[in-house]
Design a protein around this motif. Structure first.
Motif, PDB file in Angstrom:
ATOM      1  N   GLY A 108       0.786  -1.232   0.000  1.00  0.00           N
ATOM      2  CA  GLY A 108       0.000   0.000   0.000  1.00  0.00           C
ATOM      3  C   GLY A 108       0.812   1.274   0.000  1.00  0.00           C
ATOM      4  N   ALA A 109       0.096   2.399  -0.139  1.00  0.00           N
ATOM      5  CA  ALA A 109       0.710   3.721  -0.153  1.00  0.00           C
ATOM      6  C   ALA A 109       1.464   3.947   1.150  1.00  0.00           C
ATOM      7  CB  ALA A 109      -0.357   4.792  -0.342  1.00  0.00           C
ATOM      8  N   GLY A 110       2.658   4.530   1.040  1.00  0.00           N
ATOM      9  CA  GLY A 110       3.502   4.727   2.208  1.00  0.00           C
ATOM     10  C   GLY A 110       4.298   3.501   2.581  1.00  0.00           C
ATOM     11  N   ASP A 111       4.254   2.474   1.722  1.00  0.00           N
ATOM     12  CA  ASP A 111       4.991   1.235   1.934  1.00  0.00           C
ATOM     13  C   ASP A 111       5.418   0.720   0.555  1.00  0.00           C
ATOM     14  OD1 ASP A 111       5.996  -1.231   3.028  1.00  0.00           O
ATOM     15  OD2 ASP A 111       4.579  -1.004   4.683  1.00  0.00           O
ATOM     16  N   VAL A 112       5.662  -0.559   0.436  1.00  0.00           N
ATOM     17  CA  VAL A 112       6.090  -1.125  -0.845  1.00  0.00           C
ATOM     18  C   VAL A 112       4.854  -1.449  -1.684  1.00  0.00           C
ATOM     19  CG1 VAL A 112       7.363  -2.967  -1.980  1.00  0.00           C
ATOM     20  CG2 VAL A 112       8.190  -2.035   0.185  1.00  0.00           C
ATOM     21  N   GLN A 113       4.793  -0.822  -2.844  1.00  0.00           N
ATOM     22  CA  GLN A 113       3.727  -1.075  -3.805  1.00  0.00           C
ATOM     23  C   GLN A 113       4.285  -1.954  -4.924  1.00  0.00           C
ATOM     24  OE1 GLN A 113       3.105   3.322  -4.167  1.00  0.00           O
ATOM     25  NE2 GLN A 113       0.971   2.787  -3.965  1.00  0.00           N
ATOM     26  N   ASP A 114       3.428  -2.757  -5.551  1.00  0.00           N
ATOM     27  CA  ASP A 114       3.967  -3.707  -6.516  1.00  0.00           C
ATOM     28  C   ASP A 114       2.915  -4.120  -7.528  1.00  0.00           C
ATOM     29  OD1 ASP A 114       2.870  -6.697  -5.899  1.00  0.00           O
ATOM     30  OD2 ASP A 114       2.904  -5.470  -4.082  1.00  0.00           O
ATOM     31  N   VAL A 115       3.382  -4.733  -8.618  1.00  0.00           N
ATOM     32  CA  VAL A 115       2.533  -5.396  -9.589  1.00  0.00           C
ATOM     33  C   VAL A 115       3.367  -6.496 -10.226  1.00  0.00           C
ATOM     34  CG1 VAL A 115       3.104  -3.796 -11.461  1.00  0.00           C
ATOM     35  CG2 VAL A 115       0.957  -5.074 -11.540  1.00  0.00           C
ATOM     36  N   ALA A 116       2.725  -7.616 -10.585  1.00  0.00           N
ATOM     37  CA  ALA A 116       3.453  -8.782 -11.102  1.00  0.00           C
ATOM     38  C   ALA A 116       2.862  -9.231 -12.432  1.00  0.00           C
ATOM     39  CB  ALA A 116       3.400  -9.930 -10.089  1.00  0.00           C
ATOM     40  N   PHE A 117       3.724  -9.828 -13.262  1.00  0.00           N
ATOM     41  CA  PHE A 117       3.337 -10.276 -14.597  1.00  0.00           C
ATOM     42  C   PHE A 117       4.009 -11.614 -14.904  1.00  0.00           C
ATOM     43  CE2 PHE A 117       3.744  -5.678 -14.407  1.00  0.00           C
ATOM     44  CZ  PHE A 117       2.561  -5.213 -14.959  1.00  0.00           C
ATOM     45  N   VAL A 118       3.355 -12.404 -15.768  1.00  0.00           N
ATOM     46  CA  VAL A 118       3.977 -13.577 -16.366  1.00  0.00           C
ATOM     47  C   VAL A 118       4.093 -13.329 -17.855  1.00  0.00           C
ATOM     48  CG1 VAL A 118       3.695 -16.013 -16.915  1.00  0.00           C
ATOM     49  CG2 VAL A 118       3.242 -15.203 -14.603  1.00  0.00           C
ATOM     50  N   ASN A 119       5.306 -13.429 -18.384  1.00  0.00           N
ATOM     51  CA  ASN A 119       5.576 -13.173 -19.798  1.00  0.00           C
ATOM     52  C   ASN A 119       5.156 -14.349 -20.674  1.00  0.00           C
ATOM     53  OD1 ASN A 119       6.854 -10.518 -20.137  1.00  0.00           O
ATOM     54  ND2 ASN A 119       8.402 -11.321 -18.723  1.00  0.00           N
ATOM     55  N   ASP A 124       6.947 -16.170 -22.424  1.00  0.00           N
ATOM     56  CA  ASP A 124       7.900 -17.280 -22.311  1.00  0.00           C
ATOM     57  C   ASP A 124       7.836 -17.970 -20.952  1.00  0.00           C
ATOM     58  OD1 ASP A 124       9.112 -15.501 -20.563  1.00  0.00           O
ATOM     59  OD2 ASP A 124      10.981 -15.310 -21.707  1.00  0.00           O
ATOM     60  N   GLY A 125       6.886 -17.548 -20.091  1.00  0.00           N
ATOM     61  CA  GLY A 125       6.718 -18.168 -18.789  1.00  0.00           C
ATOM     62  C   GLY A 125       7.492 -17.513 -17.659  1.00  0.00           C
ATOM     63  N   SER A 126       8.378 -16.572 -17.959  1.00  0.00           N
ATOM     64  CA  SER A 126       9.126 -15.890 -16.901  1.00  0.00           C
ATOM     65  C   SER A 126       8.224 -14.910 -16.161  1.00  0.00           C
ATOM     66  CB  SER A 126      10.324 -15.148 -17.491  1.00  0.00           C
ATOM     67  OG  SER A 126       9.899 -14.128 -18.386  1.00  0.00           O
ATOM     68  N   THR A 127       8.592 -14.625 -14.925  1.00  0.00           N
ATOM     69  CA  THR A 127       7.811 -13.739 -14.068  1.00  0.00           C
ATOM     70  C   THR A 127       8.585 -12.459 -13.820  1.00  0.00           C
ATOM     71  OG1 THR A 127       6.773 -15.628 -12.981  1.00  0.00           O
ATOM     72  CG2 THR A 127       6.668 -13.525 -11.825  1.00  0.00           C
ATOM     73  N   ALA A 128       7.874 -11.324 -13.792  1.00  0.00           N
ATOM     74  CA  ALA A 128       8.475 -10.036 -13.451  1.00  0.00           C
ATOM     75  C   ALA A 128       7.644  -9.396 -12.352  1.00  0.00           C
ATOM     76  CB  ALA A 128       8.544  -9.126 -14.672  1.00  0.00           C
ATOM     77  N   LEU A 129       8.300  -8.978 -11.290  1.00  0.00           N
ATOM     78  CA  LEU A 129       7.656  -8.287 -10.176  1.00  0.00           C
ATOM     79  C   LEU A 129       8.266  -6.895 -10.053  1.00  0.00           C
ATOM     80  CD1 LEU A 129       5.879  -8.215  -7.551  1.00  0.00           C
ATOM     81  CD2 LEU A 129       7.890  -9.122  -6.341  1.00  0.00           C
ATOM     82  N   VAL A 130       7.441  -5.859 -10.249  1.00  0.00           N
ATOM     83  CA  VAL A 130       7.886  -4.468 -10.126  1.00  0.00           C
ATOM     84  C   VAL A 130       7.484  -3.987  -8.739  1.00  0.00           C
ATOM     85  CG1 VAL A 130       7.762  -2.143 -11.073  1.00  0.00           C
ATOM     86  CG2 VAL A 130       7.526  -4.121 -12.595  1.00  0.00           C
ATOM     87  N   ALA A 160      13.095   4.031  -3.639  1.00  0.00           N
ATOM     88  CA  ALA A 160      13.770   3.209  -4.651  1.00  0.00           C
ATOM     89  C   ALA A 160      12.790   2.207  -5.264  1.00  0.00           C
ATOM     90  CB  ALA A 160      14.954   2.477  -4.044  1.00  0.00           C
ATOM     91  N   ALA A 161      13.133   1.767  -6.477  1.00  0.00           N
ATOM     92  CA  ALA A 161      12.320   0.785  -7.196  1.00  0.00           C
ATOM     93  C   ALA A 161      13.176  -0.396  -7.597  1.00  0.00           C
ATOM     94  CB  ALA A 161      11.690   1.413  -8.445  1.00  0.00           C
ATOM     95  N   ALA A 162      12.555  -1.560  -7.661  1.00  0.00           N
ATOM     96  CA  ALA A 162      13.251  -2.776  -8.076  1.00  0.00           C
ATOM     97  C   ALA A 162      12.342  -3.592  -8.968  1.00  0.00           C
ATOM     98  CB  ALA A 162      13.658  -3.604  -6.858  1.00  0.00           C
ATOM     99  N   THR A 163      12.928  -4.236  -9.961  1.00  0.00           N
ATOM    100  CA  THR A 163      12.217  -5.252 -10.739  1.00  0.00           C
ATOM    101  C   THR A 163      12.939  -6.575 -10.536  1.00  0.00           C
ATOM    102  OG1 THR A 163      11.471  -3.672 -12.401  1.00  0.00           O
ATOM    103  CG2 THR A 163      11.447  -5.994 -13.014  1.00  0.00           C
ATOM    104  N   PHE A 164      12.206  -7.567 -10.052  1.00  0.00           N
ATOM    105  CA  PHE A 164      12.727  -8.912  -9.853  1.00  0.00           C
ATOM    106  C   PHE A 164      12.197  -9.792 -10.982  1.00  0.00           C
ATOM    107  CE2 PHE A 164      12.002  -6.886  -5.749  1.00  0.00           C
ATOM    108  CZ  PHE A 164      13.207  -7.076  -5.087  1.00  0.00           C
TER     109      PHE A 164
END
Length: 707
Positions: free
Chosen positions: A391-402, A404-410, A438-442
């Motif tokens: 949530g807002a004021g903490d870690v926000q995220d969204v996830a996808f499966v491509n 090719d089956g790989s996963t991306a978490l923003v 800061a932002a990260a994509t896993f």
């Protein structure tokens, strides 16, 4: 794992591999990803090669710099942008003023479009679009006019006015000629919108007023048939404006003659709340959403605030069903231009500027890095998958499966301080600490194993069946309750949604109560717009707070004596954006003891607050949210019961009913009309039974919770 941290000047930089652990993550803040729950397919992420942007990239940069910036923007080695929105003619960002593809001398018209030409775009717009397509063959292009040619409009100018009655067919032909011309030039256009921001008419740059009814007429009688007859596969997206008028695109969805021509809705970010995308999706679950404009700019604050705004758009817009996310200008110069009478404070994805020696080069802005956290790792055809957000004021995220089956978490840490969190995926988890801002994509590969507790995600999915065998999917969470109307019956709150075209009718007709004995008051008022302007019978006048609205602002009516009523109507259509940001409705017999609210709901230009029949003398409406807009009421009416109501005939053929329960215990009933005609069914509220009419293709959600 890739990191952007402005504080350490780290930009989309690959970091050390993060290791998985087996089993269940220990207690603590956890983002759970469930890649088996899949939602919308992703078109892509990008911006717009406005005339100004294309001119800067295509004519100011030398070939080496131009190739470099295009690789950085569109190649897989760069950030792989895959979705562009192109103005059809000039916008507020054009180098040499206003132009269309069929300009005529003052007083002359060209209904056969004999003078139509896209030659203006051949100089530098089409070349950069073709280069973008070469760098990224998966690129999707959509197009929108800021204005048709001036001779088609009541203003006889690209500025102001609306579409002339005899210009609907010429405008439809204008679109087909544009699409055919661009395709022949090597730039196929996948989507169009009939008009950019149809509810805003700028005074200094191209624009046009086009009501929902006008756009509906244009699409169903002219533009849709023209595309069909020319065998053009381009999809039409409705609306192309802000989150605050959900009823606009749904007007076309509710019309059987128009809905088949409309592929979905184009949304902008400059008014309302992003959750409107999810509200509209759940109202018409077969109609996708795209977020097609949201500019960054100096109003956002410093670079860190701007980065947060851009990441917030990428994450929250896709979490709320957007298939694509588009910023505004691809490139602007050091003075935020060249402009054409519009925004002087907008920011491009890159800045193209001269140095002291006169040499042109480019630099990347925070929008580049924010888009890149998704566009570089989430390929066209990917699917968003379920994940909870802290949530807002903490870690926000969204996830996808491509594909090719790989996963991306923003993930983005919207707090000012470092946050440590876990990511749970099936029977594996890892932990990470992300600096404030800061932002990260896993990214990872493999197949999810193990079960996922639905409560960890916090939402429920309700699959529905379409007649053609496809699936319509509704997703609902507790946060959606604030975006639907609710009434108190006994010790329960009963909530309902009302898509455009639907109606909820009490068993008796409702007539406005006489206002002669009323007195009104408010917590705050503009000196020249006092409360009595809301009941003077003149929709051109209004009451307003005279300042930005705040939670707790109230407007009160003394009916003069106890009255029986079942509806309160707040009409704010004369002041766009000035409706309350959520409301509570109270009724009292003495004006002092108010008890609990009897109705709550979201604000809207016309808020029709339905309640089971109640008797009282005083009515108070309380605003629930903050906004820079003033709260205004142009007309307030209270309606009471009269004779028996008649409900137009309908049937429940094709109606599906499904139930679900949220983790907090809220009960849901989803009613979906998969048939081809309007459905009618009963809705009991305590001792009162209402009649609900639901258009074909629409869904209604009813909630029950204790409180």
């Amino acid at each position: 794992m890739f990191l952007t941290d402005l504080g350490t000047k780290t930009y989309l930089s690959r970091q050390s591999t993060v290791s998985w652990h087996g089993g269940q993550a220990p207690q603590g803040p956890t983002i759970t990803v469930d890649s088996q729950r899949r939602y919308q397919e992703i078109t892509g992420f990008g911006a717009s090669f406005t005339d100004s942007s294309a001119w800067l990239v295509g004519t100011r940069l030398d070939s080496a710099q131009r190739d470099a910036v295009m690789r950085d923007l569109f190649s897989r080695q760069g950030i792989g942008l895959s979705f562009l929105r192109q103005p059809m003619g000039s916008s507020d960002f054009a180098v040499n003023g206003n132009y269309s593809y069929d300009d005529m001398p003052a007083g002359q018209t060209d209904p056969t479009l004999a003078h139509f030409s896209i030659d203006h775009d051949r100089a530098y717009i089409i070349p950069v679009l073709k280069q973008a397509r070469q760098l990224n063959p998966e690129l999707t292009v959509m197009a929108s006019p800021w204005s048709p040619p001036g001779w088609m409009k009541t203003s006889d100018s690209m500025i102001g006015g609306t579409l002339k009655p005899d210009a609907y067919q010429p405008l439809a032909d204008y679109f087909t000629k544009f699409l055919e011309g661009y395709a022949e030039a090597g730039v196929p256009v996948r989507y169009i919108t009939p008009q950019n921001e149809p509810l805003y008419v700028p005074s200094g740059y191209p624009g046009m007023s086009l009501s929902a009814e006008q756009q509906n007429n244009l699409i169903k009688n002219y533009l849709g048939p023209a595309l069909r007859d020319r065998e053009l596969q381009t999809g039409i997206l409705g609306y192309d404006h802000n989150w605050d008028v959900v009823s606009y695109p749904e007007t076309m969805y509710a019309d059987p003659a128009a809905t088949g021509f409309v592929a979905g809705t184009a949304w902008h970010c400059y008014g309302g709340d992003v959750r409107a995308q999810a509200v509209s999706h759940n109202n018409y679950p077969n109609k996708p959403a795209w977020h097609t404009e949201c500019s960054g700019g100096t109003w956002e604050g410093d670079e860190q605030a701007a980065f947060a705004a851009a990441l917030g758009l990428v994450i929250n817009s896709t979490r709320d069903w957007a298939k694509g996310v588009i910023r505004w200008n691809i490139a602007l110069d050091q003075n935020n231009g060249p402009t054409n009478g519009g925004c002087p404070t907008c920011r491009g994805v890159v800045t193209v500027a001269q140095d002291a020696a006169g040499h042109w080069s480019y630099t990347k802005t925070v929008d580049y890095w924010a888009l890149g956290h998704a566009s570089k790792f989430v390929r066209p055809g990917a699917r968003r998958v379920a994940s909870n957000s802290l949530g807002a004021g903490d870690v926000q995220d969204v996830a996808f499966v491509n594909p090719d089956g790989s996963t991306a978490l923003v993930a983005f840490n919207s707090a000012n301080s470092q946050k440590t969190f876990r990511v749970q995926w099936g029977n594996k988890w890892f932990t990470y600490s992300l600096a404030g801002g800061a932002a990260a994509t896993f990214t990872w590969t493999g197949t999810q194993h193990g079960t996922v507790d639905p409560a960890a995600i916090g939402s429920v999915d309700i699959p529905l069946e379409n007649p053609n065998g496809t699936r319509a999917l509704i997703s609902y969470d507790a946060g959606m309750l604030a975006h639907q109307a609710q009434v108190r019956v006994g010790n329960q709150w009963l909530g309902y949604t009302l898509p455009a075209g639907a109606s909820l009718t009490p068993p008796t007709t409702a007539v406005p109560l006489p206002r002669g004995a009323w007195t009104v008051s408010a917590s705050a008022s503009n000196a020249t717009e006092p409360p009595d302007k809301a009941i003077d019978g003149d929709p051109a006048t209004r009451w307003s707070t005279g300042r930005g609205m705040r939670p707790g602002d109230w407007f009160q009516v003394d009916l003069g004596s106890e009255q029986t009523f079942n509806q309160v109507v707040l009409d704010t259509t004369g002041s766009s954006g000035d409706s309350p940001r959520g409301y509570e409705l109270f009724v009292s017999n003495d004006g002092t003891n108010w008890g609990q609210p009897i109705a709550t709901g979201p604000g809207s230009p016309v808020a029709k607050i339905l309640i089971p029949q109640v008797t009282g003398r005083y009515i108070r409406v309380v605003n629930q949210g903050d906004a820079g807009n003033w709260w205004s009421i142009h007309e307030l009416n209270v309606l009471g019961p009269a004779g028996p109501a008649s409900v137009a005939a309908g049937s429940d053929s094709g109606v599906q009913r499904k139930t679900a329960v949220l983790p907090d215990g809220t009960q849901l009933l989803v009613v979906y009309n998969s048939g081809r005609s309007v459905a009618t069914f009963d809705v009991p509220w305590g001792d009162t039974t209402y009649a609900y009419r639901l258009p074909a293709g629409a869904a209604a959600i009813f909630t029950t919770r204790q409180g």
